[in-house]
Write an enzyme that holds these catalytic residues in place. Structure first.
Site, PDB file in Angstrom:
ATOM      1  N   SER A  52       0.888  -1.307  -0.038  1.00  0.00           N
ATOM      2  CA  SER A  52       0.070   0.128  -0.069  1.00  0.00           C
ATOM      3  C   SER A  52       0.667   1.274   0.050  1.00  0.00           C
ATOM      4  O   SER A  52       0.504   2.262  -0.487  1.00  0.00           O
ATOM      5  CB  SER A  52      -1.020   0.029   1.166  1.00  0.00           C
ATOM      6  OG  SER A  52      -0.268  -0.118   2.276  1.00  0.00           O
ATOM      7  N   HIS A  97       1.500   4.731   4.381  1.00  0.00           N
ATOM      8  CA  HIS A  97       0.541   5.749   3.292  1.00  0.00           C
ATOM      9  C   HIS A  97       1.041   6.816   2.995  1.00  0.00           C
ATOM     10  O   HIS A  97       1.315   7.291   1.948  1.00  0.00           O
ATOM     11  CB  HIS A  97      -0.815   5.448   4.103  1.00  0.00           C
ATOM     12  CG  HIS A  97      -1.623   3.826   3.617  1.00  0.00           C
ATOM     13  ND1 HIS A  97      -3.076   4.093   3.355  1.00  0.00           N
ATOM     14  CD2 HIS A  97      -1.044   2.878   3.465  1.00  0.00           C
ATOM     15  CE1 HIS A  97      -3.261   2.797   3.270  1.00  0.00           C
ATOM     16  NE2 HIS A  97      -2.311   2.085   3.323  1.00  0.00           N
TER      17      HIS A  97
END
Length: 291
Positions: free
Chosen positions: A191, A241
């Site tokens: 991610s 992230h």
């Protein structure tokens, strides 16, 4: 107040674009635009003006970022998905492999045996963890996002620049995780790298004067998932992230910077080196603190 909608690419009508072919004036998206001596041209105009269809490397069709236009503009994305799937299966087939690949700052006890981490020199974990997943829903969600976001971005950047963006975004996310997370907290998943692709997509859309609402909505959903707690004992690493997102945006600013000829290559290479050194500096600072 109504706003005028941008035209759709003549080959991909669903993709709004503010760029037109310099020869035929048809609207073209990043996947279709080919850098020419003046502006960008569509594939048909390039083929029609190339004569033999085998232009020398110096005059070969180029992507928006200056990379060579490939026959399969999404090959690297497919390879990355394949590597992630292979590592996922290997982690199930080989006991203890996931523990050796996940991002771990300092050693922990694994079935009574100590497992070392990045602070003891296992720097490979900063990148191997980017390709590691241990739950099917985790890898499925990440690979769908990689395909949707990565494919068009690869077509716009070219293979080598796109691969550098993916790997450095993953490294940037891992570096921030290592810096800000408890050293015995295992972290894994693609991610961070995918958020880097999203950050680069925001820069690309802005550069091409695309309609920003779809991109900003996607960004908002990503931030929502990042900061809203998940159930079942799982949590999203906001450090990965945000680290990946910022890294990807910074890289895209350099990769898409308008500059002529060799100067553009120097700007792109310099941006990649600078981002790598920044991530390395964060890693060294954290390692010094832990040791």
């Amino acid at each position: 107040m109504d706003t005028e909608r941008l035209p759709g690419c003549y080959r991909h009508p669903g993709r709004d674009t503010g760029i037109s072919c310099a020869r035929c004036d048809r609207p073209i998206c990043p996947e279709c635009m080919i850098s020419a001596s003046v502006g960008y041209q569509c594939p048909e105009c390039v083929r029609g003006g190339s004569g033999t269809g085998h232009a020398p490397a110096a005059n070969a069709p180029r992507t928006l970022a200056g990379g060579l236009v490939a026959a399969d503009p999404q090959l690297v994305t497919k390879v990355l998905i394949g590597i992630n799937a292979a590592v996922f299966l290997a982690a199930y087939a080989v006991p203890g492999l996931a523990v050796q690949l996940e991002l771990l700052g300092r050693y922990v006890e694994y079935y009574g045996a100590p497992v070392e981490g990045i602070s003891t020199g296992q720097y490979h974990r900063l990148l191997t963890s980017v390709f590691l997943h241990v739950e099917w829903w985790h890898i499925f969600g990440n690979m769908v996002a990689l395909w949707v976001i990565g494919g068009p971005l690869e077509a716009a950047l070219g293979r080598s620049r796109y691969l550098a963006l993916y790997l450095l975004s993953g490294l940037g996310g891992s570096a921030l995780v290592y810096l800000l997370t408890a050293p015995n907290t295992p972290t894994l998943g693609a991610s961070g790298a995918i958020c880097g692709l999203l950050g680069a997509t925001v820069v690309l859309a802005r550069r091409l004067r695309y309609e920003m609402r779809p991109v900003l909505i996607t960004l908002g959903l990503m931030l929502l998932v990042t900061f809203v707690p998940l159930g079942g004992g799982w949590s999203v690493s906001w450090q990965a992230h945000i680290g990946g997102l910022v890294t990807g945006a910074l890289l895209a600013l350099g990769l898409l910077a308008p500059a002529p000829g060799r100067k553009r290559t120097l700007v792109q290479a310099g941006t990649c080196v600078a981002v790598f050194l920044l991530a390395a500096a964060l890693v060294m600072v954290r390692t010094a603190a832990l040791t």
